[in-house]
Design an enzyme around this catalytic site. Structure first.
Site, short mmCIF file in Angstrom:
data_model
loop_
_atom_site.label_atom_id
_atom_site.label_comp_id
_atom_site.label_asym_id
_atom_site.label_seq_id
_atom_site.Cartn_x
_atom_site.Cartn_y
_atom_site.Cartn_z
N GLU A 1 -6.83 2.32 -9.35
CA GLU A 1 -5.74 2.74 -10.37
C GLU A 1 -5.05 1.32 -10.56
O GLU A 1 -4.87 1.11 -11.85
CB GLU A 1 -4.85 3.69 -9.68
CG GLU A 1 -5.39 4.96 -9.36
CD GLU A 1 -4.30 5.68 -8.67
OE1 GLU A 1 -4.81 6.79 -8.05
OE2 GLU A 1 -3.09 5.22 -8.08
N TYR B 1 -7.93 6.63 -0.08
CA TYR B 1 -6.74 6.08 -0.76
C TYR B 1 -6.85 4.58 -0.95
O TYR B 1 -6.23 4.19 -2.03
CB TYR B 1 -5.47 6.09 0.56
CG TYR B 1 -4.92 7.41 0.49
CD1 TYR B 1 -5.50 8.57 0.21
CD2 TYR B 1 -3.58 7.60 0.77
CE1 TYR B 1 -4.94 9.88 0.05
CE2 TYR B 1 -2.71 8.82 0.95
CZ TYR B 1 -3.65 10.14 0.55
OH TYR B 1 -2.86 11.26 0.56
#
Length: 272
Positions: free
Chosen positions: A198, A191
């Site tokens: 991102e 994550y």
């Protein structure tokens, strides 16, 4: 409990998604390490710098410390891998868009009550992925040669291979403990690498003439309204990561805790 036809459909959906992400994972690794001999360590004429270096270089304090070439700081054995990371899009870009777009069906599954999961969370996670694929990577060519694109795809594919395999087997009546542990443990790293890649890819699309917006960038038109929108998304990406990260930590305690056996029956923990 899902009706038989719905259950068969969900098993098929998860298996197809598992195969799609497995293909992307294998293809990305084959490209990075040139396993199939068709990925030479060459770069396009315009090599993308990392978004993190771009951000830090905009701050005067770091100007003297940042090297003009991140590649020069790497060990010689890692340089070919780094260079191939800047060209991974040429091999995995199109299949990634196709496989990730399939995830929109998960929002429909939750909406129809076929899968017990929070609809806002599911919709937010799927839409954020689609935004990265179609709103960032497909619209900004420089992002495609950013090595953070490759780290993002690797984080996504490893996460999804584990997740879809776990759900498919669970629907078929099996509950593999290894996959259960991986599902609620690997997120600690994946994550972080995925969401940070991102966010930094979003940052890499902001105007390089003025990386940090101010009154001068507004007066001279350096930032358009869409630039400001992406800047806002970059800012809120980090607290969003914190919310999802702490949610998964709580889920891990609930699923893998002392009373795991009593609570697993709810199956209401399908975070993406």
């Amino acid at each position: 409990m899902a009706r038989p036809l719905v259950r068969y459909y969900l098993v098929l959906f998860n298996l197809v998604s598992f195969l799609g992400w497995s293909y992307l994972l294998v293809l990305t690794l084959a490209h990075l390490f040139n396993i199939d001999g068709s990925s030479p360590s060459t770069v396009p004429p315009r090599t993308a710098s990392t978004a993190l270096s771009c951000f830090l270089s905009s701050l005067p304090l770091f100007n003297a410390w940042i090297s003009p070439s991140f590649e020069a700081r790497l060990h010689p054995a890692l340089r070919p891998v780094y260079l191939r990371a800047t060209t991974a899009y040429t091999r995995v870009g199109t299949p990634t868009a196709a496989v990730q777009s399939l995830a929109v069906m998960e929002v429909l599954h939750v909406s129809l009550g076929w899968v017990r999961a929070p609809l806002p969370t599911t919709a937010a996670q799927v839409s954020s992925r689609l935004f990265l694929v179609w709103g960032i990577v497909e619209q900004f060519t420089d992002v495609r040669t950013n090595p953070l694109y490759t780290s993002m795809i690797l984080s996504w594919s490893i996460t999804e291979v584990i997740r879809y395999a776990f759900y498919a087997l669970t629907l078929m009546g099996s509950e593999p403990r290894l996959l259960l542990w991986l599902r609620y443990t690997t997120f600690y790293i994946l994550y972080l690498t995925g969401a940070s890649s991102e966010a930094l890819l979003i940052y890499a699309t902001l105007p390089s003439s003025s990386p940090i917006p101010g009154w001068r960038s507004w007066i001279h038109g350096m930032w358009t309204p869409t630039d400001y929108a992406r800047g806002v998304l970059f800012t809120i990406w980090w607290p969003g990561l914190y919310v999802l990260y702490t949610y998964m930590i709580a889920q891990r305690k609930r699923v893998l805790g002392k009373d795991r056996g009593r609570r697993l029956g709810s199956k209401g923990d399908k975070a993406l």
